[in-house]
Design a protein around this motif. Structure first.
Motif: not given
Length: 295
Positions: A112-139
Motif C-alpha cells: 500500500t502506498i503511504i506517502d508520495d511527494t509527487l501527489a500534488g503534481y500538476g495544475v493546482n495540485g490536481s495530479g494532472m498537468d495541462p497535457d493530461g500527464g500523471r505520475v507513477h505510471d501503470l499504463l
C-alpha cells in the motif's frame, strides 16, 4: 462533461476500503528504524527483500529519474504484482493510499502506498498537468531489448527488462518471472489519438514514494536507461540520454510494533468455487475392489 463512475468501486469493509488513518500513521519518522539502504546505479537493476510490516522508500537521489518496479511474494514467486488489475482496481497512475495487487489466484494487496511527494503534481495540485500527464505510471510497461531491436536494429543489454532479469537471477528467478511494472516517477498519459506518451520526469532531488509491505516481498527495480525521459529514445530526434540518468535510492524501515497493532497480512482472495468444475463421481465399491485386486 459528466463524470463517469469507476467500474470497480469499494464497498464498506472490502480490501479497497483503505483505513487511511492507519496508513497515515505509518509515515511518522520517529517511529521507524532504517534496516537496509541501497543505491540502484544508473542503467542497472537491483533486487532486495522487504519483510511484511516494513516500509520501502524509493527516492530520486541526485535528480529526476524513472524506475521500473517489480514485486513478488518472497516465498512464492508465482504470486507477483498484477499491473493491469491494479490499474482497474485503483488508477492508471497510483499515489497515496492506492494498493498494488497480486495475480490470480491470490489477488490480494502486496503493498500500500503511504506517502508520495509527487501527489500534488500538476495544475493546482490536481495530479494532472495541462497535457493530461500523471505520475507513477501503470499504463505502459518496461523498455526491452526486443522492441528496441525492432525499432532501431541494434542490440542494447541495459533496457529495464534486461536490468530486471539480471537483478533477480541471484534469487533463482529468470526472464519468465519478470512482469509488467510500476513506472515510479514516470509521467505519462494518452494523447488525442489515444496513443501512449511519456514526458520528462517531474521529480527533483529528494522526492520519494513509500510503500508499506503487506506481505513478505522480493522487490526489483531498474534505473531506466532513458533517465528522466526528457530525450527522445526512438524516432528521428533520438539520442543517447546518458546525461539525464541519475541513481535511485532504496531504504527499508522497520516500524515500531505499536504502530502495527491490529494489522495482519491480508489473506488470499476467498473464492473457492472451482470455476464450475467438479471432480468425477467415484464408485467406491468398484474402487475398493480394484485396489484389492492389485494386492
Amino acid at each position: 462533461m459528466a463524470k463517469v463512475p469507476a467500474a470497480y468501486r469499494a464497498t464498506q469493509g472490502s480490501l479497497l476500503d483503505v483505513d487511511r488513518d492507519f496508513y497515515a500513521r505509518l509515515t511518522a519518522l520517529e517511529a521507524r528504524k532504517l534496516v537496509d539502504q541501497r543505491v540502484v546505479p544508473i542503467r542497472e537493476g537491483l533486487a532486495w527483500e522487504v519483510p511484511a510490516g516494513h516500509v520501502l522508500r524509493l527516492s530520486t537521489l541526485d535528480g529526476p529519474q524513472v524506475g521500473d518496479l517489480n514485486l513478488w511474494h518472497r516465498h512464492n514467486p508465482r504470486e507477483r504484482f498484477w499491473a493491469s488489475r491494479t490499474r482497474q482496481l485503483q488508477r492508471a497512475h497510483v499515489s497515496t493510499f492506492d494498493r498494488l495487487w497480486s495475480t490470480l489466484p491470490y489477488l490480494r494487496p502486496m503493498a500500500t502506498i503511504i506517502d508520495d511527494t509527487l501527489a500534488g503534481y500538476g495544475v493546482n495540485g490536481s495530479g494532472m498537468d495541462p497535457d493530461g500527464g500523471r505520475v507513477h505510471d501503470l499504463l505502459g510497461t518496461r523498455c526491452d531489448p526486443y522492441v528496441n531491436k525492432l525499432l532501431t536494429g541494434e542490440d542494447f543489454d541495459h533496457h529495464c527488462h534486461s536490468n530486471l532479469v539480471r537483478a533477480v537471477a541471484p534469487f533463482g528467478l529468470t526472464e519468465f518471472d519478470v512482469h509488467d511494472v510500476l513506472n515510479v516517477f514516470q509521467c505519462t498519459g494518452l494523447n488525442d489519438d489515444d496513443q501512449y506518451f511519456m514526458k520528462a520526469c517531474p521529480a527533483r532531488e529528494g522526492d520519494y514514494i513509500e510503500l508499506f509491505a503487506e506481505v513478505d516481498l522480493l522487490c526489483a527495480l531498474s534505473c531506466c536507461p532513458g533517465g528522466d525521459l526528457s530525450v527522445d529514445l526512438w524516432g528521428p530526434d533520438a539520442r543517447d540520454p546518458l546525461e539525464t540518468c541519475h541513481p535511485i535510492g532504496v531504504e527499508v524501515f522497520r516500524l515500531a510494533p505499536a504502530l502495527l497493532t491490529g494489522w495482519k497480512s491480508p489473506g488470499y482472495a476467498p473464492y473457492r468455487g472451482g470455476h464450475g468444475m467438479r471432480p468425477p463421481a467415484i464408485d467406491w465399491t468398484a474402487e475398493k475392489q480394484r485396489r484389492f485386486n492389485r494386492r
